[in-house]
Every structure is written in C-alpha cells, then in structure tokens.
Design an enzyme around this catalytic site. Structure first.
Site, mmCIF file in Angstrom:
data_model
loop_
_atom_site.group_PDB
_atom_site.id
_atom_site.type_symbol
_atom_site.label_atom_id
_atom_site.label_comp_id
_atom_site.label_asym_id
_atom_site.label_seq_id
_atom_site.Cartn_x
_atom_site.Cartn_y
_atom_site.Cartn_z
ATOM 1 N N CYS A 1 -13.065 1.301 -15.217
ATOM 2 C CA CYS A 1 -13.555 2.673 -15.082
ATOM 3 C C CYS A 1 -12.363 3.611 -14.896
ATOM 4 C CB CYS A 1 -14.517 2.764 -13.895
ATOM 5 S SG CYS A 1 -15.468 4.300 -13.834
ATOM 6 N N CYS B 1 -25.335 2.608 -14.345
ATOM 7 C CA CYS B 1 -24.422 3.715 -14.083
ATOM 8 C C CYS B 1 -25.090 5.059 -14.394
ATOM 9 C CB CYS B 1 -23.164 3.560 -14.933
ATOM 10 S SG CYS B 1 -22.010 4.947 -14.800
ATOM 11 N N CYS C 1 -16.597 1.045 -20.785
ATOM 12 C CA CYS C 1 -17.955 0.840 -20.289
ATOM 13 C C CYS C 1 -18.570 -0.520 -20.679
ATOM 14 C CB CYS C 1 -18.858 1.984 -20.745
ATOM 15 S SG CYS C 1 -18.377 3.581 -20.021
ATOM 16 N N GLU D 1 0.820 -1.207 0.000
ATOM 17 C CA GLU D 1 0.000 0.000 0.000
ATOM 18 C C GLU D 1 0.857 1.261 0.000
ATOM 19 O OE1 GLU D 1 -3.064 0.237 -0.562
ATOM 20 O OE2 GLU D 1 -3.722 -1.839 -0.330
ATOM 21 N N CYS E 1 -17.917 -3.136 -18.124
ATOM 22 C CA CYS E 1 -18.245 -2.794 -16.740
ATOM 23 C C CYS E 1 -19.536 -3.477 -16.287
ATOM 24 C CB CYS E 1 -18.386 -1.285 -16.587
ATOM 25 S SG CYS E 1 -18.747 -0.773 -14.890
#
Length: 295
Positions: A194, A210, A201, A42, A204
């Site tokens: 995205c 959306c 799209c 991270e 997705c």
C-alpha cells in the site's frame, strides 16, 4: 470528545499472515537483536529508506553493540560513521541518548514508553516502536505507512493526514495476542504494497474489504495534494549542508574555507549552510580559521 472509528475492514489474522509470509529480511528483525539494536534501527530509519539504513546499522552494531560502547564514542567518530544517512543531528542525539541510558538506566534500554520518551532524541513514534518491537508491549505504533493503510482501508482516502485520534483508532485494531506482529504487519503492508504513489492492490490482503478500493479508488483532491507536497531536495540548504559535511567527514585534517567555497556556486547560501552547521555543533572552526568535525 474523540470519536473512535470501528475498523472492521482490517482483519487481524490477514495482517499477521501477510507479515509472516512477506516480511523483508531486515537485519534488526533477526533473532538476537537487542533493544539497543531496535532503537538504533528506528532512529536511523526516520525519513531514510531502510535499504540505505541496513548496511550502516550493521556496521554500527558491530562497532558499538551496547549503549555503553557507544556512549564512549567521540563526536567526530559518530558523524563519520553516520555517513550520508541525512539529518546528522540524529547521530548526536543518539550519542546523548546512549549516555543517559548508561547514567540513568544502568546501560539497559528501558522498556516503558514514558521512560523511553524521556530519553534525548526519542519521540512519540520511536518510544512506542521500541516498546512494541523490542519488548513485545502491545501499544499502537503509527508511522507514515500505518497512517496510509488506515486512511485507505478504513476511511476510503488515498492520502492520510495526521490527526488527534489516530493512535486511539489504531489501538482499536490491536489483537490481544500477537499485537507486535500485527503492528509490524501493518507497517510492512504500507511499505511494500500500500505504497504512497502506486499501491499494488492485487497483492493486498485487504483488497476485498478496503474502503478506498470499494469507492472506486478516488483520486485525492487538489487541496489534499497541495497539503501533501514534499519539499524538494535539490538546491536546498539541506543539500549544501550535506556537501559540507561530506567534505569534513572525508578530510584527513581541518579544511580551509577556500576548499569549502568550491563546493557550491551560491556563496550566500553556502555561508548560510556553513553557519547553521556551526550553530548545530555539527562542525567547528579552529583558531586558524579551518573547519573540522566536532571532537
């Protein structure tokens, strides 16, 4: 009073299924990765593409598999191992973080968000990401990718901007079970589908619900684009600092100023960058005037 948006367009099962079917094979996602390994991933991935992070992470985890191992490393070892990941102060903060984990937590990364926040170099996002992905705590994890998915799918906006209620709103999405998988799925969706400039799209799972797609995919306004403008890298002090750090990392012995002067034509900017490295304790000058990494 904070208003919580009711995000009915993001279905939990769709996100979880998407992640299970499409998750990238990142080394820190593999079975057996420790909380220390998750914490490293991270911190290293902050403002750095995971493709650049993965090989460095694998070398680090082999060399310093525990906080105890890393806490004993010297500063110059750490900076050399950090290589070109950028923002090398993160490496020094990681070293301080490992030392605190050893001193105050018996060498074990804590799983509590508040205890994680108390560690050097661990901010709000990282603390929740470690608690979520290393310990399975069902807390909202909001990074740039999650923020972007939420803005498009729920609010119908192409660009996202940080706001006070965002963590509360994302928390409302979390399922009672499989929360960490759902959180990882939201991040993955933003990272690979995205995306910031050219969202895919048709790939997705949220396309049919959306808000941005339903609104006809409106372009951001000029004001939004201006706020979102990213600072260039070429020609900045950051680029010059990187060149100096590379020179010091690769040098077998302390470097004279004459060698550093060859790195950049603008000597005023070069001097400013060098001085800032000394101020940040990323470089040192010996009594002969030569420069080297901190020891």
């Amino acid at each position: 009073m904070v208003t919580i948006v009711a995000p009915i367009v993001i279905t939990q099962d769709d996100i979880i299924r998407f992640f299970k079917d499409n998750a990238r094979d990142l080394p820190w996602r593999r079975p057996g990765t420790t909380p220390w390994g998750v914490l490293l991933s991270e911190v290293m991935s902050h403002q750095t593409p995971v493709g650049r992070v993965a090989p460095v992470w694998e070398k680090w985890i082999r060399r310093w598999p525990t906080p105890q191992d890393f806490a004993q490393a010297s500063t110059d070892e750490v900076l050399r191992a950090w290589g070109t990941l950028g923002y090398p102060r993160r490496a020094l903060r990681l070293l301080q973080c490992a030392q605190v984990i050893v001193d105050k937590h018996g060498g074990e990364v804590p799983g509590d968000v508040d205890k994680l926040l108390a560690l050097p170099g661990i901010g709000d996002y990282t603390a929740r990401a470690v608690a979520c992905f290393a310990f399975g705590t069902n807390v909202p994890v909001v990074d740039t990718n999650v923020r972007r998915v939420y803005a498009r799918a729920v609010e119908g906006k192409f660009l996202a901007h940080p706001r006070a209620a965002e963590r509360t709103n994302v928390a409302a999405l979390l399922p009672r079970h499989n929360g960490p998988v759902f959180s990882a799925g939201l991040m993955e969706l933003g990272a690979v589908v995205c995306t910031a400039t050219k969202p895919k799209c048709p790939q997705c799972p949220l396309e049919k619900t959306c808000a941005w797609v339903s609104a006809g995919k409106p372009e951001p306004s000029a004001a939004e684009l201006k706020r979102k403008k990213v600072q260039k890298f070429e020609g900045t002090d950051r680029q010059v600092r990187g060149k100096i750090m590379k020179c010091l990392r690769e040098a077998p012995k302390p470097v004279p100023r004459s060698d550093i002067d060859l790195l950049w034509a603008d000597q005023v900017q070069l001097s400013r960058a060098l001085y800032s490295l000394l101020q940040d304790r990323l470089a040192e000058q010996d009594d002969k005037g030569y420069f080297h990494l901190p020891r």
